[in-house]
Design a protein around this motif. Structure first.
Motif, PDB file in Angstrom:
ATOM      1  N   GLY A   1      52.892  30.810-107.304  1.00 60.96           N
ATOM      2  CA  GLY A   1      53.675  30.600-106.972  1.00 60.96           C
ATOM      3  C   GLY A   1      54.286  31.985-106.183  1.00 60.96           C
ATOM      4  O   GLY A   1      54.350  33.110-106.280  1.00 60.96           O
ATOM      5  N   GLN A   2      55.440  31.984-105.490  1.00 58.87           N
ATOM      6  CA  GLN A   2      56.285  33.102-105.035  1.00 58.87           C
ATOM      7  C   GLN A   2      57.567  32.274-105.384  1.00 58.87           C
ATOM      8  O   GLN A   2      58.604  30.965-104.515  1.00 58.87           O
ATOM      9  CB  GLN A   2      55.986  32.818-103.628  1.00 58.87           C
ATOM     10  CG  GLN A   2      56.122  34.275-102.699  1.00 58.87           C
ATOM     11  CD  GLN A   2      55.129  35.220-101.750  1.00 58.87           C
ATOM     12  OE1 GLN A   2      55.352  34.512-100.516  1.00 58.87           O
ATOM     13  NE2 GLN A   2      55.439  36.685-101.981  1.00 58.87           N
TER      14      GLN A   2
ATOM     15  N   SER B   1      56.048  37.440-105.964  1.00 56.03           N
ATOM     16  CA  SER B   1      55.020  36.755-106.352  1.00 56.03           C
ATOM     17  C   SER B   1      54.605  36.347-107.841  1.00 56.03           C
ATOM     18  O   SER B   1      55.761  37.376-109.323  1.00 56.03           O
ATOM     19  CB  SER B   1      53.457  37.415-106.597  1.00 56.03           C
ATOM     20  OG  SER B   1      53.618  37.908-105.022  1.00 56.03           O
ATOM     21  N   LEU B   2      54.295  35.063-108.251  1.00 54.26           N
ATOM     22  CA  LEU B   2      54.706  34.625-109.558  1.00 54.26           C
ATOM     23  C   LEU B   2      53.219  33.805-110.077  1.00 54.26           C
ATOM     24  O   LEU B   2      52.444  33.856-109.289  1.00 54.26           O
ATOM     25  CB  LEU B   2      55.508  33.506-109.528  1.00 54.26           C
ATOM     26  CG  LEU B   2      57.145  33.101-109.653  1.00 54.26           C
ATOM     27  CD1 LEU B   2      57.424  32.134-110.016  1.00 54.26           C
ATOM     28  CD2 LEU B   2      57.496  34.448-110.846  1.00 54.26           C
ATOM     29  N   ILE B   3      52.968  35.072-110.882  1.00 57.36           N
ATOM     30  CA  ILE B   3      51.539  34.563-111.898  1.00 57.36           C
ATOM     31  C   ILE B   3      51.317  34.655-113.487  1.00 57.36           C
ATOM     32  O   ILE B   3      52.200  35.146-113.867  1.00 57.36           O
ATOM     33  CB  ILE B   3      50.941  35.649-111.242  1.00 57.36           C
ATOM     34  CG1 ILE B   3      50.186  36.160-109.976  1.00 57.36           C
ATOM     35  CG2 ILE B   3      49.248  35.088-112.567  1.00 57.36           C
ATOM     36  CD1 ILE B   3      49.833  37.710-109.921  1.00 57.36           C
TER      37      ILE B   3
END
Lengths: 446, 446
Positions: A130-131, A404-406
């Protein structure tokens, strides 16, 4: 170097003429590269502000703005002064400011719905991607002062920041000789400016970029200024963000002859009156209509308060260009990539749909650029000098940033780890490869 | 200046220590301002390329890359060569490249759905307002060559451009001594690069910014490079767009002690192995766990191929920092605004939700940064040196631009015209006021 109104020169070009390309090249010769002296001077001012903070800002303000303040606190414009300014203007002016602000806010809220949302999803392995969108913490808004102090620019710079969720909006505005512009201060009150300082030039850019004991360090500086301000912004890029380097303002009008010619003439003036380097150009397939516009220009010019600036701008950088047809007008418009583009035709939409490069497009005879400048809603801070090919109007997107999400799942680590390992070894980055391999289920402990 | 692995120095900080602020300041002292000599030299190279085009690019390529080409055509890397490179690599490598590309494409397509849509609406007066989104026509992608040639960077720069709809993607990659990196060329074939040139340095930036007889002028230049490339990009900003000025790479790991310590050690290595200026930092409230990570670092280091670079990076810029608790770790992380931030804790989500400033956040023990670097999907081009406070990962938004649309209705012109007229007179811009007033129904013809 002003041209008096009686010396007006109206340059005519024709795309069918064999020397059109040469004339075109001359007309759009960009300003020479930024003056090396100005750049060096801006660098010295920045270095002084970085090293000596408030003391340097006070010295430069004394020297350049003829304003002798005992300390920086004396150069802060209190919230109470902003509110007092708003109370002191006429109710007509106050209403106009507030209605304009409301429309600008509404437009930018819609923009925020498009670009301001965080998002995320999970892939088949359960890995989250995601972001996250967050507003900047603090931004600085440079508002030019002196002869060209524009309250509308306060609205156009501060409101998108406010809508984006920036908590801390710091305005700087030079006040040469100590004169504070009441409308500018009133606009700051309307637009949600939190702190304001009566400083300008490269020293104000330095104060915002590095911070001083009094002026808080900001994350981004937006807003137009003179050549020193532009040079200083370019130099601090990286220390903080900047919006763009603004050049002289421009308008391109595509007309099919259906608009009253005096409207087009006045729209060309309204760009030309900004300054002598502003550029106003008409594209039209109808030679007779071009003559009618030229006649209106000559008739209206003597009645204009800023006729000398208008004459200098039109004579130096303006042009009335006859094109073969509207298709060619579109091609030329895309090549020019103008800041403001009026499509003053009976059926403007198909033309707007094929245009690719412009800061803002104004459709139809009723849409004068000036309505967009003040109150239609979209931003009036727009890319100049052909930079609309790669940049955008100032907007809420200038006041947010993304992260950014990871979150890789156990299953994802098995799948992705094998890919990452192959690629990392291919790049000779062993630690990258091992970091991925260690997360594999049957990892050998190295 | 390499540190041998046996001379590893592991700096320990503790936020409770009275000299923490001083140590923090030293640890994060930014690189000195960009070298004035490098900047001047980059300026000369750009001026030469602007003036003499291909001839100058050939000269600099001969001098700096020891590559003596008869003409620029010889430096173009044909599509057939890109395809041949893709066919020549192992099927394991090809699959890894293609799977990574597919994931990166998927992520950026979702991003495009957020920011890539044109939108418009009509207000109560029937006035149309909106924003049109178009891709850039042509972009240049700078890919470093020589000792640090990264095919993954080709994917990360070209794919977002491709997803954004850019038709023309031009890659430049220096090939010192004429050696072309097969994986880089294969990645270009996978990622949709249209043309490629074996040139680099400030001369490649100049060729892309100004255009030459052979190299097409682009609208924006993205991608990391050495100090000359960074200086050249800063200088051409305005002639074309640029993405960002990249500094050394950084990782910050927040750990609660629940992740195997050798995983954390290897994650710190995987940043440190990039170069000696890279920065790897651990924040953890548990002194015992910090010791376990330190022990793993010392145990694993001798087996690393790039141990000397890792040792130099960790010794020069790394740190293991003991914090009071995870709350304090979050505050410190926001202050640092790191490029990469691993939240290697048992319950990472609440921590991620409160963090504001980071390029990318990697959640949970399975999410090694290296998975994100290669194939998770988000971009690995991220803001460095604290610029995550105001800038974002490279994304499709870097390859689109927006144009405002305004079509004022007859009724809208009456309403807006009055507001614009008041504000324009307040700014002393008579032509702006008259252009609005002329569109009022009972306009007096001036």
């Amino acid at each position: 170097m002003t041209t008096s109104a009686s010396e007006l020169l109206l340059r005519r070009l024709n795309t069918s003429s064999p020397d059109f390309e040469a004339q075109y090249a001359q007309l759009f010769a960009r300003m020479a590269d930024e003056n090396a002296d100005i750049d060096a001077r801006a660098g010295e001012i920045l270095a002084a502000v970085r090293a000596r903070g408030d003391a340097a800002v006070l010295e430069f303000t004394r020297r350049f703005d003829r304003l002798d303040a005992p300390d920086m606190a004396a150069l802060e414009i209190a919230q109470s002064e902003l509110r007092a300014a708003l109370s002191s203007i006429s109710s007509e002016q106050r209403q106009a400011l507030e209605q304009a602000a409301e429309r600008v806010r509404d437009y930018h809220q819609r923009q925020m719905q498009q670009v301001g949302r965080s998002w995320e999803y999970r892939d088949a392995d359960g890995t989250l991607l995601g972001q996250k969108v967050t507003p900047l913490d603090r931004v600085g808004i440079y508002v030019p002062g002196g002869k060209a102090a524009y309250p509308s620019s306060v609205l156009m710079n501060a409101i998108p920041a406010h809508v984006a969720g920036v908590e801390d909006i710091v305005m700087v505005v030079p006040t040469p000789g100590g004169e504070r512009n009441t409308l500018v201060l009133a606009a700051a009150a309307v637009a949600g400016v939190r702190r304001a300082f009566a400083i300008g030039g490269a020293q104000a850019v330095g104060a915002l970029a590095y911070g001083t004991a009094t002026v808080p360090k900001v994350d981004k500086i937006v807003g137009p200024g003179n050549a020193y301000v532009a040079a200083a912004k370019r130099r601090v890029f990286g220390v903080c963000g900047i919006d763009m380097i603004a050049g002289p303002s421009e308008i391109l009008v595509i007309a099919d002859g259906s608009t009253p010619p005096e409207w087009v003439a006045m729209d060309l003036f309204s760009q030309a009156e900004h300054d002598e380097l502003a550029q106003s150009i008409l594209l039209c397939p109808d030679a007779g209509y071009i003559e009618m516009v030229a006649t209106e220009i000559r008739r209206l010019l003597p009645g204009m308060a800023r006729r000398d600036i208008i004459a200098a701008s039109l004579s130096g950088r303006g042009a009335l260009i006859q094109v073969r047809n509207l298709d060619e007008a579109c091609e030329l418009a895309d090549r020019i990539a103008p800041e403001h583009l009026e499509v003053s035709t009976a059926d403007p939409r198909p033309i707007a749909d094929r245009l690719r490069h412009a800061g803002a497009v104004f459709l139809g005879a009723y849409t004068s650029e000036s309505l967009g400048d003040y109150c239609a809603g979209p931003n009036h801070v727009l890319p100049t000098s052909g930079t609309a090919r790669f940049s955008s109007p100032l907007g809420v997107y200038d006041f947010i940033k993304r992260t950014s999400l990871i979150e890789v799942s156990h299953a994802g680590a098995q799948h992705l780890g094998r890919i990452a390992s192959v690629l990392a070894h291919g790049e000779g980055l062993q630690a990258h490869a091992l970091a991925a391999e260690m997360r594999l289920d049957r990892a050998r402990t190295p």
